[in-house]
Design a protein around this motif. Sequence first.
Motif, PDB file in Angstrom:
ATOM      1  N   SER A  95      11.740   5.364  -3.463  1.00  0.00           N
ATOM      2  CA  SER A  95      12.689   6.461  -3.215  1.00  0.00           C
ATOM      3  C   SER A  95      12.628   6.938  -4.826  1.00  0.00           C
ATOM      4  N   ARG A  96      12.978   6.025  -5.711  1.00  0.00           N
ATOM      5  CA  ARG A  96      12.981   6.440  -7.351  1.00  0.00           C
ATOM      6  C   ARG A  96      11.756   7.061  -7.756  1.00  0.00           C
ATOM      7  N   GLN A  97      10.683   6.539  -7.240  1.00  0.00           N
ATOM      8  CA  GLN A  97       9.157   7.165  -7.694  1.00  0.00           C
ATOM      9  C   GLN A  97       9.189   8.324  -7.142  1.00  0.00           C
ATOM     10  N   ILE A  98       9.385   8.656  -5.869  1.00  0.00           N
ATOM     11  CA  ILE A  98       9.501  10.064  -5.387  1.00  0.00           C
ATOM     12  C   ILE A  98      10.284  11.101  -5.831  1.00  0.00           C
ATOM     13  N   ASP A 143       8.834  18.641  -2.051  1.00  0.00           N
ATOM     14  CA  ASP A 143       7.964  18.112  -0.641  1.00  0.00           C
ATOM     15  C   ASP A 143       9.063  17.831   0.323  1.00  0.00           C
ATOM     16  N   GLU A 144       9.228  18.421   1.253  1.00  0.00           N
ATOM     17  CA  GLU A 144      10.010  18.266   2.479  1.00  0.00           C
ATOM     18  C   GLU A 144       9.804  16.898   3.040  1.00  0.00           C
ATOM     19  N   GLU A 145       8.766  16.354   3.279  1.00  0.00           N
ATOM     20  CA  GLU A 145       8.681  15.041   3.901  1.00  0.00           C
ATOM     21  C   GLU A 145       8.963  13.806   3.167  1.00  0.00           C
ATOM     22  N   LEU A 146       8.566  13.869   1.779  1.00  0.00           N
ATOM     23  CA  LEU A 146       9.000  12.987   0.616  1.00  0.00           C
ATOM     24  C   LEU A 146      10.625  13.011   0.443  1.00  0.00           C
ATOM     25  N   LEU A 147      11.183  14.021   0.463  1.00  0.00           N
ATOM     26  CA  LEU A 147      12.700  14.111   0.232  1.00  0.00           C
ATOM     27  C   LEU A 147      13.500  13.891   1.480  1.00  0.00           C
ATOM     28  N   SER A 148      12.806  14.093   2.375  1.00  0.00           N
ATOM     29  CA  SER A 148      13.349  13.500   3.774  1.00  0.00           C
ATOM     30  C   SER A 148      13.374  12.175   3.861  1.00  0.00           C
ATOM     31  N   ARG A 180       0.999  -1.162  -0.154  1.00  0.00           N
ATOM     32  CA  ARG A 180       0.025  -0.072   0.112  1.00  0.00           C
ATOM     33  C   ARG A 180       0.856   1.340  -0.035  1.00  0.00           C
ATOM     34  N   GLN A 181       1.798   1.418   0.814  1.00  0.00           N
ATOM     35  CA  GLN A 181       2.997   2.433   0.766  1.00  0.00           C
ATOM     36  C   GLN A 181       3.333   2.740  -0.621  1.00  0.00           C
ATOM     37  N   LEU A 182       3.689   1.534  -1.405  1.00  0.00           N
ATOM     38  CA  LEU A 182       4.338   1.737  -2.790  1.00  0.00           C
ATOM     39  C   LEU A 182       3.252   1.967  -3.598  1.00  0.00           C
ATOM     40  N   ALA A 183       1.923   1.505  -3.678  1.00  0.00           N
ATOM     41  CA  ALA A 183       0.947   1.849  -4.600  1.00  0.00           C
ATOM     42  C   ALA A 183       0.354   3.351  -4.387  1.00  0.00           C
ATOM     43  N   ARG A 184       0.562   3.913  -3.042  1.00  0.00           N
ATOM     44  CA  ARG A 184      -0.497   4.927  -2.893  1.00  0.00           C
ATOM     45  C   ARG A 184       0.555   6.181  -2.533  1.00  0.00           C
ATOM     46  N   GLN A 203       1.429   9.731  -2.698  1.00  0.00           N
ATOM     47  CA  GLN A 203       0.753  10.919  -2.850  1.00  0.00           C
ATOM     48  C   GLN A 203       1.387  11.957  -3.599  1.00  0.00           C
ATOM     49  N   PRO A 204       1.010  12.941  -4.556  1.00  0.00           N
ATOM     50  CA  PRO A 204       1.978  13.634  -5.468  1.00  0.00           C
ATOM     51  C   PRO A 204       2.543  14.741  -4.592  1.00  0.00           C
ATOM     52  N   PRO A 205       3.829  15.028  -4.825  1.00  0.00           N
ATOM     53  CA  PRO A 205       4.671  15.931  -3.812  1.00  0.00           C
ATOM     54  C   PRO A 205       3.881  17.167  -3.714  1.00  0.00           C
TER      55      PRO A 205
END
Length: 355
Positions: free
Chosen positions: A319-322, A243-248, A192-196, A198-200
Amino acid sequence: MFSTRIYFRIVGQVILILIVAGTGIAGILSGRAIILGIIALFIALWQVGALVYYLNTSNRRIQLFLDAIEDNESMLHFPDNTGTEEQRRLHAAFNRIHKLMTESKQKELDRELMQKEYEAYDKLMHVLTHEIMNSIAPIVSLSGTLLSYFQSQGTAKHLDELSDTTIRKTIRGLDTIKSQGQSLINFTNSYRQLARIQPPKLKQFSLSHLIRNIEMLFHADLQRLGIQLSTRLYQEEITVNADEELLSQVIINLLKNAMQALEGQKDGSISLEVKHIGSSLAIEITDNGPGIPHDILDDIFVPFFTTKSTGTGIGLSLSRQIIRMHEGKLRVSSEPYIATKFSITMPLSLGNHHA
């Protein structure tokens, strides 16, 4: 076309050489202009030397170009603003051809990587089915066994028919069912984490501050493992629009992987460097651990691929998707016990830097 101009230039020089040499020979043979004939022959020889030099120079450039193509040299560039007009045109053509071939090879590489990912997603349903069945099948079987302890021919047994052994087996069975169910929940959460993703949510924030916070977060673990972490920023304060959270999340995941790779290794070191390269912002995380075998370098980004006994195989894929959603790229290179480097590059159109 530059090739036509070169052709006519060579032909013209050959004709001029023949005319000058012929005139000199005629003057010497006739005896009327011996001195002028000798001078004409020397001029013709000089013209031959100049033509040979010109051809050799062009041949060397062509050979250099072909060697660069064969060696996959990506930094080759011929100066197209110096030399004769023919040389400038030739250099410009070489640069165009080399650029097109480099771009074509990069696109082919990207297609191969994308194809591997598509194949991975195509197999994803098989992976999910396999994992779910591995968890559900023993639960169903064990549930049937436990049910048989408490009923006979569809009728519930009386309490006096239940022994202490039956109760102990039931407790062990329920504990096993709970464990299997939790494993299935953990796997489902990973998917679920991989499939969902959210856009940055882009916003201006201090990348320098984020990195200092991450340093503090890992300080105790790094000391415990005896790993030296060094950080280098191309300037003291760097502000980005991301996106600070995603990049972190990506940086933390890469640092955790590096620490796990160095666990138990003496003189382990990790460097985290932020660079300004051309029109891009680069974040490089490098460790001197055992590295990644070259035959699986591309596979490590494939979902659910892992070499760890306790890994889920989604960290690097996630990470690559982000990073892709930030219009960037995440790459890896590895040389065992020298440098394993994960490089994040993002366009500066998404990041602004201030001194």
